[in-house]
Motif scaffolding. Structure first.
Motif, PDB file in Angstrom:
ATOM      1  N   GLU A 161      39.077  43.215  41.095  1.00 17.57           N
ATOM      2  CA  GLU A 161      40.495  42.936  41.325  1.00 17.57           C
ATOM      3  C   GLU A 161      40.655  41.863  42.405  1.00 17.57           C
ATOM      4  N   GLN A 195      39.712  38.560  40.914  1.00 18.68           N
ATOM      5  CA  GLN A 195      40.761  38.064  40.032  1.00 18.68           C
ATOM      6  C   GLN A 195      41.916  37.483  40.855  1.00 18.68           C
ATOM      7  N   GLU A 196      42.250  38.134  41.961  1.00 18.90           N
ATOM      8  CA  GLU A 196      43.316  37.640  42.835  1.00 18.90           C
ATOM      9  C   GLU A 196      42.975  36.265  43.399  1.00 18.90           C
ATOM     10  N   ASP A 246      45.263  33.082  42.629  1.00 16.81           N
ATOM     11  CA  ASP A 246      45.882  32.400  43.760  1.00 16.81           C
ATOM     12  C   ASP A 246      45.538  30.913  43.773  1.00 16.81           C
TER      13      ASP A 246
END
Length: 151
Positions: A6, A9-10, A14
């Motif tokens: 996670e 993925q962020e 971003d």
């Protein structure tokens, strides 16, 4: 492990949404063009060298989330580095996204931002997206005069 995925993925989302160093450098001492005809990623990379050191770097163009995020993270991490250091990072990054080295080992050498791309090795068609900017950087640093293609 899902928390780590996670976070990774962020980082990619971003950098895709707000790419760093997304700019043309009129004073660039080197420039290169990279193109991935398979998915349409197309970037122009600009490098301002001070001797052997990357004083500034920028890129323009368009592509998928992975290619744009990879270019953004790359520009952040190589700025201020020697050409030789940037080339080493490229080789380590390529080894990670192609699955040649374990994610843990790569993350230790490359840091969390680049380790965010470790999952790309599970999707061979996306490896070219992740390494396009890096190949383009290598071409610029070596003063090569032809566009870089992943094909």
């Amino acid at each position: 492990m899902s928390d780590l995925r996670e976070l990774y993925q962020e980082i990619i989302l971003d950098h895709n949404k707000s790419p760093r160093n997304f700019k043309k450098l009129p004073e660039a001492s080197r420039a290169a063009e990279g193109y991935n005809p398979l998915c349409g990623d197309h970037y122009h990379l600009y490098v301002d060298l001070d001797g052997e050191t990357i004083r500034d770097i920028g890129f323009e163009g368009s592509g998928c989330a992975i290619s744009k995020a990879s270019a953004s993270v790359m520009t952040q991490l190589v700025k201020g580095k020697k050409k030789e250091e940037a080339e080493k990072m490229f080789h380590d990054f390529r080894a990670m996204v192609t699955g040649e080295v374990q994610t843990d080992e790569a993350a230790e050498r490359l840091g969390a931002k680049l380790a965010a791309f470790s999952g790309v090795c599970e999707f061979p068609s996306r490896v070219k997206c992740a390494i396009l900017a890096w190949h383009t950087l290598s071409s610029a640093l070596n003063g090569e005069d032809r566009p870089v293609s992943t094909e």
